[in-house]
Design a protein around this motif. Sequence first.
Motif, PDB file in Angstrom:
ATOM      1  N   GLY A 174       0.916  -1.233   0.596  1.00  0.00           N
ATOM      2  CA  GLY A 174      -0.412  -0.355  -0.047  1.00  0.00           C
ATOM      3  C   GLY A 174       0.235   0.982  -0.062  1.00  0.00           C
ATOM      4  O   GLY A 174       0.468   2.290   0.689  1.00  0.00           O
ATOM      5  N   VAL A 175       2.254   1.283  -0.707  1.00  0.00           N
ATOM      6  CA  VAL A 175       2.614   2.368  -1.204  1.00  0.00           C
ATOM      7  C   VAL A 175       2.472   3.298  -1.884  1.00  0.00           C
ATOM      8  O   VAL A 175       2.460   2.787  -3.230  1.00  0.00           O
ATOM      9  N   PRO A 176       2.178   4.811  -1.918  1.00  0.00           N
ATOM     10  CA  PRO A 176       1.568   5.166  -2.930  1.00  0.00           C
ATOM     11  C   PRO A 176       2.030   5.421  -4.360  1.00  0.00           C
ATOM     12  O   PRO A 176       3.044   5.687  -4.093  1.00  0.00           O
ATOM     13  N   MET A 177       1.409   5.266  -5.819  1.00  0.00           N
ATOM     14  CA  MET A 177       1.845   5.268  -6.361  1.00  0.00           C
ATOM     15  C   MET A 177       1.385   5.099  -7.535  1.00  0.00           C
ATOM     16  O   MET A 177      -0.211   5.354  -7.665  1.00  0.00           O
ATOM     17  N   GLY A 178       1.950   6.116  -8.618  1.00  0.00           N
ATOM     18  CA  GLY A 178       0.354   5.791  -9.497  1.00  0.00           C
ATOM     19  C   GLY A 178       0.250   4.661 -10.271  1.00  0.00           C
ATOM     20  O   GLY A 178       0.904   3.709 -10.366  1.00  0.00           O
ATOM     21  N   ALA A 179      -0.366   4.328 -11.007  1.00  0.00           N
ATOM     22  CA  ALA A 179      -0.865   3.210 -11.909  1.00  0.00           C
ATOM     23  C   ALA A 179       0.184   2.853 -12.734  1.00  0.00           C
ATOM     24  O   ALA A 179       0.820   3.292 -13.136  1.00  0.00           O
ATOM     25  N   ALA A 180       0.507   0.950 -12.982  1.00  0.00           N
ATOM     26  CA  ALA A 180       1.478   0.584 -13.263  1.00  0.00           C
ATOM     27  C   ALA A 180       1.350  -0.664 -13.792  1.00  0.00           C
ATOM     28  O   ALA A 180       0.405  -1.028 -12.956  1.00  0.00           O
ATOM     29  N   ALA A 181       2.295  -0.854 -15.212  1.00  0.00           N
ATOM     30  CA  ALA A 181       2.833  -2.878 -14.856  1.00  0.00           C
ATOM     31  C   ALA A 181       2.995  -3.272 -15.587  1.00  0.00           C
ATOM     32  O   ALA A 181       3.586  -1.464 -16.737  1.00  0.00           O
TER      33      ALA A 181
ATOM     34  N   VAL B 252      -0.789   1.018 -23.514  1.00  0.00           N
ATOM     35  CA  VAL B 252      -1.236   2.141 -23.691  1.00  0.00           C
ATOM     36  C   VAL B 252      -2.228   2.071 -24.181  1.00  0.00           C
ATOM     37  O   VAL B 252      -2.461   3.683 -24.286  1.00  0.00           O
ATOM     38  N   ALA B 253      -2.785   1.457 -25.187  1.00  0.00           N
ATOM     39  CA  ALA B 253      -3.872   2.334 -26.433  1.00  0.00           C
ATOM     40  C   ALA B 253      -4.799   2.569 -24.839  1.00  0.00           C
ATOM     41  O   ALA B 253      -6.020   3.003 -24.896  1.00  0.00           O
ATOM     42  N   SER B 254      -5.094   1.689 -24.003  1.00  0.00           N
ATOM     43  CA  SER B 254      -6.097   1.623 -23.098  1.00  0.00           C
ATOM     44  C   SER B 254      -5.746   2.849 -21.772  1.00  0.00           C
ATOM     45  O   SER B 254      -7.144   2.759 -21.212  1.00  0.00           O
ATOM     46  N   ARG B 255      -4.910   3.245 -22.637  1.00  0.00           N
ATOM     47  CA  ARG B 255      -4.520   4.601 -21.289  1.00  0.00           C
ATOM     48  C   ARG B 255      -5.043   5.941 -21.314  1.00  0.00           C
ATOM     49  O   ARG B 255      -5.488   6.105 -23.185  1.00  0.00           O
ATOM     50  N   ALA B 256      -6.389   6.554 -20.388  1.00  0.00           N
ATOM     51  CA  ALA B 256      -6.842   7.691 -21.077  1.00  0.00           C
ATOM     52  C   ALA B 256      -5.642   8.608 -21.611  1.00  0.00           C
ATOM     53  O   ALA B 256      -6.078   9.940 -22.054  1.00  0.00           O
ATOM     54  N   GLY B 257      -4.746   9.041 -20.195  1.00  0.00           N
ATOM     55  CA  GLY B 257      -3.795  10.595 -20.564  1.00  0.00           C
ATOM     56  C   GLY B 257      -2.375   9.347 -21.113  1.00  0.00           C
ATOM     57  O   GLY B 257      -2.315   8.343 -21.625  1.00  0.00           O
TER      58      GLY B 257
END
Length: 456
Positions: free
Chosen positions: A125-132, A144-149
Amino acid sequence: MDVLLIGSGAREHAIAWKLRQSPRLGALYAAPGNAGIAQLAETVPLAVPKADAPQERIDAYCDAVVAAARERSAELVVVGPEDPLSFGLVDRLQIAGIPAFGPAQAAARIESSKAFAKEVMRRHGVPMGAAARFDDFEAACAYVASRAGDVVVKADGLAAGKGAIVTSSHEEAVDALRDLMLEGALGAAGRTVVIEDRLAGREVSAHAFSDGRSVVHMPFACDHKAAYDGGRGPNTGGMGAYSPAPWLRDDVAEAVRREVTERTIAALAAEGAPYRGVLFPGLMITDEGPRVLEFNARFGDPETEVLLPLLDSDLLEIMVACADGTLDRVDVRWSDDAAVTVMLASGGYPGPYESGKVIDGLDDVDADGLVFHAGTNLDASGRTITSGGRVLAVTATAPTIAQAREKAYRNVDRIRFDGMHYRRDIGAGDVAPSSPSAPGGRDPTARPGGWGVRAT
Ligand code: GLY
């Protein structure tokens, strides 16, 4: 106590300078060191291999460091850079019975594998941005195509600061994926990638000492990664830094200390990889709070050049305590002053750069000015010459950032070498405390990429 220091940059020069102030220090050795470190330590000609060097080269290097430490009766080996941490130099020293400052290989993975770091953060639960994480090019492109930004494409392994590609369109992201995953632009380090959402906010570097259990936080620092004034131009290893970060609100700073640094050190201990050394989370302070961009398993460079001049306590005592698990017994104090470092770089840097240029004016700096050597050597006549992209880190301390900045630039003006370039805006601009309504003190009118405000 005799100490062997591994590394050759301004970070290691700052460490050597601070260790020299310890009444406990006996002989200081540095492998390989540089022209500045050579004024403080006896140098040992052992160049540090990159993490992707052939295993035989790494084994020979580790054997040579163990032999050098034994021959010199070193009672502590301090490992500065990330490559030897990632290939397990500390483990090899421990097997040989030689105490070392720096994390063992399993804990250093927090820097050497972006994917491992993300998994640890997710589990705890360490805060980070969405990542894969991806090792398949088509799957990465579909994500990449599925990400909004926009996204940031990161090589999984160590890439000497070149492994994070900030993209401004999905086409740019696919190009970056092709370069790394199909064309091998960064070799094995980039065949696996981590794709992160691009975050907006303001970056800050947190540093802490740990012995695996106890944590001692350092002041916050900010580096300036872009080559040119106003945050323009290509990224570099860092063109300067300042500390503290007055714009960082106290409650946000506290969240970083508790939810990021302490939680990660507890997580690594719980997972059987206790973290001993310096943990350096690089963070984006977003409107939603702090988010980890990356972990580093060592001191930052140029952050070290602003942090260690603010340390009032004995660095050697702290490093020994980190290595032997007694950090809770050490009283670590920091000055209330501010520090600013301006990095002087070679012509062409961060691209192909010139070297071998004679450096003038080093004797003209103020008595309390600090000049840490990043890439220097001595020529046959004993003159100090340039030998790297980043050459000198000119540091000053003073009660305020503005005063430290003025002192640092006064000394910069006295130093010359052919092709020298540097940023003129280190520690300038909005470093004032933030308003309560802006968690990170982010200036909503600032452009991403502008001074002090970057999107990843
Ligand atoms: N200044 C950033 C780093 O040392 O990685």
